[in-house]
Design a protein around this motif. Structure first.
Motif: not given
Length: 645
Positions: A226-229, A231-234, A310-313
């Motif tokens: 499980i990762v959360v990035m 806005p820059e994709g980090i 602004g995150w991506t899970v």
């Protein structure tokens, strides 16, 4: 022999072994001319099976990946809900805290140290109650005036965080939201910023930093990632630490510039995970990524965007298990088809080998039966020898127990023999006194002095009672006890031992000091055998102190948990340390020749061990020797010492 049996069982009949016999000529095989067609049929069957395997595998992959994606979506919803719930807890708190008097007063007079101290204490207490990582107040120039960690080594007080986006957004009158690695604490956190308005001016910013490590710990899983990035994709949150602060693709110039300006990850180096994305038929997204050991792993990708933060899970599910499951399905189906296709061939091969196998099995069975018979005879002989040895050992143990019992009885009879001379004096003295009292009683009766005659008769009865008590103790001591253990009162056993050895104590001028506390102390033992142990120990103590100036013997009993410690201490020369290990060995004695067989302590040691206790010896610092009996404590049940065995 087995080889000869096999050769005998596989010997060919003369009609087949003799090539000159016309009947030995090879017979034509059925279907010999159709061999090429058989191989073509087998090849065609293999091609059909290959095509079927491809179609079955594709369908199985769709099913297994569908289940895997459904599991990933459920996990994704839970992860997103936990993140949103944690952020929602603190979303409105900065604006409320910005209205507090301690915060507003500090920004009106930032140089006032008293206000700074009050604000520090208020922020620390508030952070503790809210469960926030840190709360601090920044001046409009970005300098931190007060913080909840003011008394910590990495305090925020004095630090300038004007470069952070949450400060710029809040000082402009908006809401500051930002996730970053702290430049001072070097800890990850999510920052909430709110402007502090005093009058019509924004004089500063109040910031709450929360820790998301607990959520990350709750995502622990052995297979899912499980990762959360940002806005820059980090990747900044992950249940696998090897992907933290790493991007899944190289950063562009704009993303790298924004990361440097905001110092989102402080001095941490941002790396890149070598990963390749691809799409599979059915709407599945795959990610081929490098893991910790350098090997690449394929994942099924499920993701959702948190637009407000602004995150991506993302949830990455390893596909190895799903592909293996699909292969198992294909293998199972192909095995079934292969089994049906090769059933005829197997039957043909088995019939062809059946005759040879029957002969081989017959020879093998004969050999095995012979070996089983031989081994059975060997085992029977070994069993007979073992039974004989067991019987001999049982008889030996029985003789040993009888010998031990006879030794115990012999020890008691020897003690009785030693006591016989003194006991004759014990009986003669009260008999002579009783005769005198009787003669005097007769004279008093003639003279009519009834009171004096009655008093003399009472003395005579006392003498008779004394002789009866001594006789009863001797009878109990001399008889063989049974082996059943019962509660035994210590006071009664000690008193009987005193009665038996009273003559010896008086003759030796020794004094036996008895101290049993509390009263009514009982142990699990046999009364007669315990009495024998005490007689042996007292006799040895009297022998050891024959030439000692202090002839006192101390007999003391105390309760210690589930045990009773019964100790006998003398003031003799003690037992040398080099002899203490052998003092309980049979026929070992420190006395002179003719003064004992060396069996008393050995018999006593075995008796106490039969009680489930222990007999020990030591030399106290005050001098002399001390023997300690460790016996199991028991509650007194009113059973007398005479009836206990």
């Amino acid at each position: 022999m087995m080889r000869r049996a096999l050769q005998k069982g596989l010997t060919m009949p003369p009609s087949l072994a003799d090539p000159a016999d016309p009947r030995a000529a090879p017979l034509p095989r059925r279907g010999q001319g159709r061999v090429p067609s058989v191989w073509l049929a087998v090849l065609a069957a293999l091609v059909v099976l290959g095509l079927m395997a491809g179609a079955i595998y594709a369908r199985a992959i769709q099913i297994t990946f569908g289940d895997l994606q459904e599991r990933g979506e459920n996990t994704l919803r839970l992860a997103e809900a936990s993140l949103r719930g944690q952020l929602a807890r603190f979303e409105r708190l900065p604006g409320l805290l910005a209205e507090e008097r301690a915060v507003r007063s500090l920004l009106l007079a930032p140089e006032d140290q008293a206000l700074v101290g009050q604000a520090n204490l208020y922020l620390r207490e508030t952070a503790r109650r809210l469960g926030a990582s840190d709360i601090y107040v920044m001046h409009r120039d970005g300098v931190t005036l007060a913080a909840s960690n003011f008394d910590q080594p990495h305090s925020f007080v004095g630090g300038n965080f004007a470069f952070r986006p949450y400060f710029r957004d809040a000082i402009s009158g908006g809401e500051g939201r930002f996730f970053a690695l702290g430049t001072t604490s070097n800890k990850r956190g999510y920052y909430f910023g709110a402007p502090v308005n005093v009058g019509d001016q924004v004089r500063g910013v109040l910031v709450i930093k929360i820790d998301l490590d607990e959520i990350e710990m709750a995502w622990a899983s052995n297979d899912l990632r499980i990762v959360v990035m940002d806005p820059e994709g980090i990747v900044f949150l992950s249940n696998r630490p090897d992907w933290r602060f790493r991007a899944l693709s190289p950063l562009g110039p704009e993303e790298a510039r924004r990361t440097r300006e905001t110092r989102r990850y402080a001095n941490a180096e941002v790396g890149v995970v070598r990963a390749t994305r691809s799409d599979l038929r059915g709407g599945f997204s795959l990610l081929q990524a490098e893991v910790e050991d350098g090997a690449e792993t394929e994942y099924l990708l499920t993701q959702a965007a948190m637009a407000d933060a602004g995150w991506t899970v993302m949830v990455l599910s390893p596909t190895a298990g799903a592909r293996q499951q699909a292969l198992l399905v294909v293998a199972a189906i192909l095995l079934g088809l292969g089994a049906a296709g090769f059933a005829g061939l197997i039957v043909w091969l088995r019939r062809r080998q059946l005759a040879e196998r029957i002969a081989l099995q017959a020879a093998t069975q004969v050999q095995l039966e012979r070996r089983v018979s031989e081994r059975t005879a060997q085992l029977a002989q070994a069993n007979r020898a073992l039974r004989q040895e067991v019987e001999e050992r049982t008889a030996t143990e029985a003789r040993l127990r009888d010998t031990q019992a006879e030794l115990v009885q012999a020890g008691k009879l020897a003690a009785l023999g030693q006591m016989s001379a003194a006991l004759s004096h014990e009986f003669n003295q009260p008999l002579a006194a009783a005769r005198n009292y009787a003669e005097n009683a007769g004279l008093y009766l003639e003279r009519g002095k009834l009171s004096e005659a009655k008093r003399n008769i009472g003395h005579i009865l006392g003498m008779v009672e004394r002789m009866g008590r001594i006789s009863r103790h001797l009878r109990n001591f001399a008889r063989k006890p049974n082996q059943k253990l019962r509660p035994v009162a210590l006071e009664g056993v000690v008193q009987e031992a005193q009665d038996l050895l009273g003559w010896r104590l008086e003759q030796a001028g020794a004094e036996l000091i008895v101290d049993i506390a509390p009263a009514g102390l009982s142990v699990t033992a046999g009364a007669v055998r315990l009495q024998q142990v005490l007689v042996n120990l007292l006799t040895n103590a009297l022998d050891a102190t024959e030439e000692a100036g202090d002839r006192r013997l101390h007999l003391m009993a105390r309760r210690a948990g589930g045990e009773v410690l019964l100790s006998l201490r003398d003031h003799g020369p003690g037992v040398p340390e080099q002899l203490q290990a052998r003092i309980f060995d049979p026929f070992f004695s420190t006395k002179g020749v003719g003064k004992g067989l060396g069996l008393g302590l050995s018999i006593s040691y075995n008796i106490v061990r039969d009680f489930g206790g222990a007999l020990e010896v030591c030399n106290p610092p005050e001098g002399g020797a001390e023997f300690v009996l460790r016996l199991r404590a028991a509650e007194a049940d009113g059973t007398s010492a005479e009836a206990a065995e």
